[in-house]
Design a protein around this motif. Structure first.
Motif, PDB file in Angstrom:
ATOM      1  N   UNK A 168     -85.662  89.909 -54.081  1.00 11.72           N
ATOM      2  CA  UNK A 168     -84.632  89.707 -52.956  1.00 11.72           C
ATOM      3  C   UNK A 168     -84.518  88.053 -52.854  1.00 11.72           C
ATOM      4  N   UNK A 169     -83.335  87.686 -52.555  1.00  8.66           N
ATOM      5  CA  UNK A 169     -82.974  86.328 -52.522  1.00  8.66           C
ATOM      6  C   UNK A 169     -82.942  85.976 -50.996  1.00  8.66           C
ATOM      7  N   UNK A 170     -83.537  85.074 -50.426  1.00  4.61           N
ATOM      8  CA  UNK A 170     -83.386  84.582 -49.082  1.00  4.61           C
ATOM      9  C   UNK A 170     -82.835  83.159 -48.827  1.00  4.61           C
ATOM     10  N   UNK A 171     -81.900  83.127 -48.098  1.00 12.56           N
ATOM     11  CA  UNK A 171     -81.419  81.815 -47.881  1.00 12.56           C
ATOM     12  C   UNK A 171     -82.192  80.626 -47.021  1.00 12.56           C
ATOM     13  N   UNK A 172     -83.123  81.370 -46.362  1.00 13.87           N
ATOM     14  CA  UNK A 172     -84.231  80.428 -45.829  1.00 13.87           C
ATOM     15  C   UNK A 172     -84.914  79.828 -46.725  1.00 13.87           C
ATOM     16  N   UNK A 173     -85.552  80.788 -47.734  1.00 11.96           N
ATOM     17  CA  UNK A 173     -86.284  80.253 -48.713  1.00 11.96           C
ATOM     18  C   UNK A 173     -85.707  79.267 -49.824  1.00 11.96           C
ATOM     19  N   UNK A 174     -84.345  79.018 -49.788  1.00 14.00           N
ATOM     20  CA  UNK A 174     -83.572  78.022 -50.320  1.00 14.00           C
ATOM     21  C   UNK A 174     -83.812  76.715 -49.779  1.00 14.00           C
ATOM     22  N   UNK A 175     -84.036  76.734 -48.393  1.00 16.01           N
ATOM     23  CA  UNK A 175     -84.060  75.356 -47.699  1.00 16.01           C
ATOM     24  C   UNK A 175     -85.563  75.115 -47.374  1.00 16.01           C
ATOM     25  N   UNK A 176     -86.369  76.115 -46.974  1.00 16.75           N
ATOM     26  CA  UNK A 176     -87.748  76.010 -46.664  1.00 16.75           C
ATOM     27  C   UNK A 176     -88.442  77.081 -47.229  1.00 16.75           C
ATOM     28  N   UNK A 177     -88.933  76.549 -48.376  1.00 19.70           N
ATOM     29  CA  UNK A 177     -90.210  77.544 -49.099  1.00 19.70           C
ATOM     30  C   UNK A 177     -91.421  77.183 -48.616  1.00 19.70           C
ATOM     31  N   UNK A 178     -92.346  78.162 -47.775  1.00 19.66           N
ATOM     32  CA  UNK A 178     -93.433  78.061 -47.304  1.00 19.66           C
ATOM     33  C   UNK A 178     -94.598  77.490 -48.089  1.00 19.66           C
ATOM     34  N   UNK A 179     -94.416  78.080 -49.413  1.00 19.07           N
ATOM     35  CA  UNK A 179     -95.419  77.441 -50.425  1.00 19.07           C
ATOM     36  C   UNK A 179     -95.169  76.083 -50.756  1.00 19.07           C
ATOM     37  N   UNK A 180     -93.827  75.570 -50.829  1.00 19.37           N
ATOM     38  CA  UNK A 180     -93.763  74.111 -51.050  1.00 19.37           C
ATOM     39  C   UNK A 180     -94.220  73.268 -49.982  1.00 19.37           C
ATOM     40  N   UNK A 181     -93.922  73.827 -48.548  1.00 16.68           N
ATOM     41  CA  UNK A 181     -94.386  73.010 -47.576  1.00 16.68           C
ATOM     42  C   UNK A 181     -95.746  72.774 -47.387  1.00 16.68           C
ATOM     43  N   UNK A 182     -96.482  73.962 -47.673  1.00 16.64           N
ATOM     44  CA  UNK A 182     -98.048  73.968 -47.725  1.00 16.64           C
ATOM     45  C   UNK A 182     -98.550  72.960 -48.691  1.00 16.64           C
ATOM     46  N   UNK A 183     -97.803  73.064 -50.131  1.00 14.14           N
ATOM     47  CA  UNK A 183     -98.248  71.957 -50.994  1.00 14.14           C
ATOM     48  C   UNK A 183     -97.985  70.662 -50.669  1.00 14.14           C
ATOM     49  N   UNK A 184     -96.960  70.360 -50.106  1.00 15.01           N
ATOM     50  CA  UNK A 184     -96.688  68.914 -49.586  1.00 15.01           C
ATOM     51  C   UNK A 184     -97.720  68.394 -48.725  1.00 15.01           C
ATOM     52  N   UNK A 185     -98.262  69.399 -47.872  1.00 14.09           N
ATOM     53  CA  UNK A 185     -99.166  68.913 -46.904  1.00 14.09           C
ATOM     54  C   UNK A 185    -100.586  68.713 -47.381  1.00 14.09           C
ATOM     55  N   UNK A 186    -100.724  69.200 -48.835  1.00  8.45           N
ATOM     56  CA  UNK A 186    -101.960  69.067 -49.630  1.00  8.45           C
ATOM     57  C   UNK A 186    -102.711  70.311 -49.428  1.00  8.45           C
ATOM     58  N   UNK A 187    -102.209  71.654 -49.113  1.00  3.77           N
ATOM     59  CA  UNK A 187    -103.091  72.847 -48.837  1.00  3.77           C
ATOM     60  C   UNK A 187    -102.845  73.673 -50.122  1.00  3.77           C
ATOM     61  N   UNK A 188    -103.626  74.718 -50.403  1.00  3.92           N
ATOM     62  CA  UNK A 188    -103.574  75.527 -51.456  1.00  3.92           C
ATOM     63  C   UNK A 188    -102.280  76.403 -51.157  1.00  3.92           C
ATOM     64  N   UNK A 189    -101.824  77.270 -52.046  1.00  4.48           N
ATOM     65  CA  UNK A 189    -100.647  78.397 -51.858  1.00  4.48           C
ATOM     66  C   UNK A 189    -100.694  79.072 -52.975  1.00  4.48           C
ATOM     67  N   UNK A 190    -100.211  80.290 -52.556  1.00  2.00           N
ATOM     68  CA  UNK A 190    -100.211  81.250 -53.734  1.00  2.00           C
ATOM     69  C   UNK A 190     -98.863  81.271 -54.552  1.00  2.00           C
ATOM     70  N   UNK A 191     -99.180  81.020 -55.900  1.00  2.00           N
ATOM     71  CA  UNK A 191     -97.981  80.697 -56.577  1.00  2.00           C
ATOM     72  C   UNK A 191     -97.369  81.907 -57.291  1.00  2.00           C
ATOM     73  N   UNK A 192     -96.408  81.759 -58.148  1.00  2.00           N
ATOM     74  CA  UNK A 192     -95.643  82.774 -58.832  1.00  2.00           C
ATOM     75  C   UNK A 192     -96.627  83.480 -59.854  1.00  2.00           C
ATOM     76  N   UNK A 193     -96.673  84.775 -60.008  1.00  2.00           N
ATOM     77  CA  UNK A 193     -97.516  85.207 -61.222  1.00  2.00           C
ATOM     78  C   UNK A 193     -96.567  84.845 -62.465  1.00  2.00           C
ATOM     79  N   UNK A 194     -97.586  84.495 -63.257  1.00  2.00           N
ATOM     80  CA  UNK A 194     -97.197  84.167 -64.582  1.00  2.00           C
ATOM     81  C   UNK A 194     -95.595  83.244 -64.591  1.00  2.00           C
TER      82      UNK A 194
END
Length: 264
Positions: A87-113
């Motif tokens: 499913x596609x979320x317009x919120x993810x398009x502007x604010x992906x929580x994984x990107x936000x955590x990565x920019x702050x230098x925190x680990x995040x769960x990436x996409x499988x394969x």
């Protein structure tokens, strides 16, 4: 100053040649050239709670938001292309929580394969996170060690806004400022606290009372610069931007023979 030497009140005088109306041959070598300006109280350091906002200014904040939106869009679109059933979320398009955590230098769960494109995007997020966190930490540590000054004075207009005054001798105001810097006195005459008694003026200045600033010659300032080292911190600073007169020609003393004759 000339009369004080003549009546024996002082041994050596110093005065500008454009003020003392006596024959030049009465004066002895050497002549001294100096600047006449202001010694100002050192500005207070920026409060600690303001240091954080000072480091993280709005330009950096806007840049991070723009990069966050851009990377979030790339991750969301790449993930949507790879997994069309997700499913596609317009919120993810502007604010992906994984990107936000990565920019702050925190680990995040990436996409499988992840695909090569997503790996490249993750690398960009990883590098951006390192740059932001290390830069912020470096600047923060530097400012906490040497906090920046608040309301730095670089002009007479800045001085006017702070409410500080400049202690000066009335004769200096009349003979130097009013005659040689009339444009300054027309605009900033209220900056000066005129004093008629030089002894009181000198005593207050020698005490390094940092309530207000003082007029001072550059050679005299060197004395105060060394003196305040005993306090463990700088109380005053020589303000080059507020220099009234530069390269003033002055004399050290009257001719010794003439001085002895007058003193006797």
């Amino acid at each position: 100053m000339h009369l004080l030497v003549l009546n024996g009140s002082i041994e050596i005088s110093g005065a500008g040649l454009h003020i003392v109306k006596v024959p030049y041959e009465w004066f002895s070598y050497p002549y001294m050239i100096f600047d006449w300006g202001v010694m100002l109280p050192v500005e207070s350091s920026l409060p600690i709670y303001k240091v954080f906002a000072y480091v993280f200014n709005w330009e950096v904040f806007v840049l991070i938001i723009v990069l966050l939106i851009l990377l979030s869009a790339l991750v969301t679109v790449s993930d949507k292309i790879k997994q069309s059933n997700r499913p596609f979320s317009i919120f993810d398009f502007f604010f992906n929580i994984d990107c936000f955590r990565g920019i702050l230098g925190e680990p995040f769960l990436g996409i499988t394969k992840p695909s090569f494109t997503i790996k490249l995007i993750y690398s960009l997020i990883f590098m951006l996170g390192i740059m932001i966190v290390t830069s912020y930490d470096a600047f923060l540590q530097s400012f906490l060690t040497h906090p920046p000054k608040e309301n730095i004075i670089r002009s007479f207009d800045d001085l006017q806004s702070t409410g500080l005054k400049i202690n000066a001798i009335q004769s200096d105001i009349d003979e130097l400022l009013n005659k040689l810097r009339p444009e300054l006195m027309q605009k900033h005459s209220n900056l000066f606290l005129a004093q008629t008694n030089f002894k009181d003026f000198s005593k207050t200045r020698d005490s390094l009372n940092s309530t207000n600033g003082f007029t001072v010659t550059e050679p005299k300032w060197k004395t105060y610069e060394d003196k305040q080292k005993f306090y463990g911190q700088d109380l005053f600073r020589w303000c080059e931007e507020l220099c009234f007169l530069e390269n003033i020609l002055a004399v050290d003393c009257l001719n010794f023979g003439q001085r002895r004759r007058f003193m006797n």
